[in-house]
Design a protein around this motif. Structure first.
Motif, PDB file in Angstrom:
ATOM      1  N   ALA A 133      -5.623   5.018   2.850  1.00 16.05           N
ATOM      2  CA  ALA A 133      -5.254   3.770   2.465  1.00 16.05           C
ATOM      3  C   ALA A 133      -4.094   3.218   2.952  1.00 16.05           C
ATOM      4  O   ALA A 133      -4.069   1.936   2.964  1.00 16.05           O
TER       5      ALA A 133
ATOM      6  N   PHE B  48     -11.552   0.568  -6.441  1.00 16.19           N
ATOM      7  CA  PHE B  48     -10.445   1.124  -6.969  1.00 16.19           C
ATOM      8  C   PHE B  48      -9.920   0.601  -8.309  1.00 16.19           C
ATOM      9  O   PHE B  48      -9.927   1.355  -9.264  1.00 16.19           O
TER      10      PHE B  48
ATOM     11  N   HIS C 205       0.785  -1.212   0.047  1.00 14.04           N
ATOM     12  CA  HIS C 205       0.147   0.027   0.004  1.00 14.04           C
ATOM     13  C   HIS C 205       0.737   1.267   0.046  1.00 14.04           C
ATOM     14  O   HIS C 205       0.231   2.137  -0.702  1.00 14.04           O
TER      15      HIS C 205
ATOM     16  N   HIS D  68       0.179   3.692  -2.921  1.00 11.46           N
ATOM     17  CA  HIS D  68      -0.716   4.880  -2.463  1.00 11.46           C
ATOM     18  C   HIS D  68       0.333   5.532  -1.381  1.00 11.46           C
ATOM     19  O   HIS D  68      -0.141   5.975  -0.321  1.00 11.46           O
TER      20      HIS D  68
ATOM     21  N   ARG E 162      -4.798   9.476   0.359  1.00 15.49           N
ATOM     22  CA  ARG E 162      -3.714   8.377   0.227  1.00 15.49           C
ATOM     23  C   ARG E 162      -3.539   7.724   1.305  1.00 15.49           C
ATOM     24  O   ARG E 162      -3.066   6.715   1.837  1.00 15.49           O
TER      25      ARG E 162
END
Length: 133
Positions: A47, A89, A21, A25, A44
């Motif tokens: 996430a 997403f 992640h 992100h 972001r």
């Protein structure tokens, strides 16, 4: 399988998800107006929160028999929310970039969702282990 091996597998899967992640992100994005500096992107960062909670909170909750049920519950919630967010997403990305149908599976977040569910089932095995002992 012993408890320590399951706990190590749970931690490593969660850590892998966190690193993945962060790579995808990254919440510190380059500032286009000021090259060389970075800006914080709160969207972001969200996430990044779920896998961070998985690494820290879920692993700690599974360390103790008294809190294993809470770890199992939190782990399940993170996986369900993560599946929904990653699928959304993926679908949005496929539509926006007009990805050809023959590459949908490989360009989707399906492998990432698989990692999340693998983490859940390791947590389930650890929870069952706590119930039996």
């Amino acid at each position: 399988m012993n408890r320590k091996a399951l706990l190590a597998a749970l931690f490593l899967l969660a850590l892998s998800g966190l690193m993945l992640h962060y790579r995808i992100h990254n919440f510190m994005v380059p500032d286009k107006l000021h090259p060389g500096s970075f800006l914080f992107d709160g969207t972001r960062f969200l996430a990044f929160i779920f896998p961070l909670a998985d690494v820290v909170a879920v692993t700690l909750l599974f360390c103790f028999r008294k809190t294993a049920a809470y770890g199992f519950l939190l782990n399940g919630m993170i996986v369900i929310y993560g599946t929904i967010f990653m699928a959304h997403f993926s679908i949005a990305e496929i539509i926006v970039k007009a990805t050809p149908p023959n590459t949908w599976i490989l360009k989707s977040t399906l492998p990432d969702i698989g990692i999340a569910w693998g983490d859940f089932f390791v947590g389930k095995a650890l929870y069952d282990f706590h119930l039996k002992n």
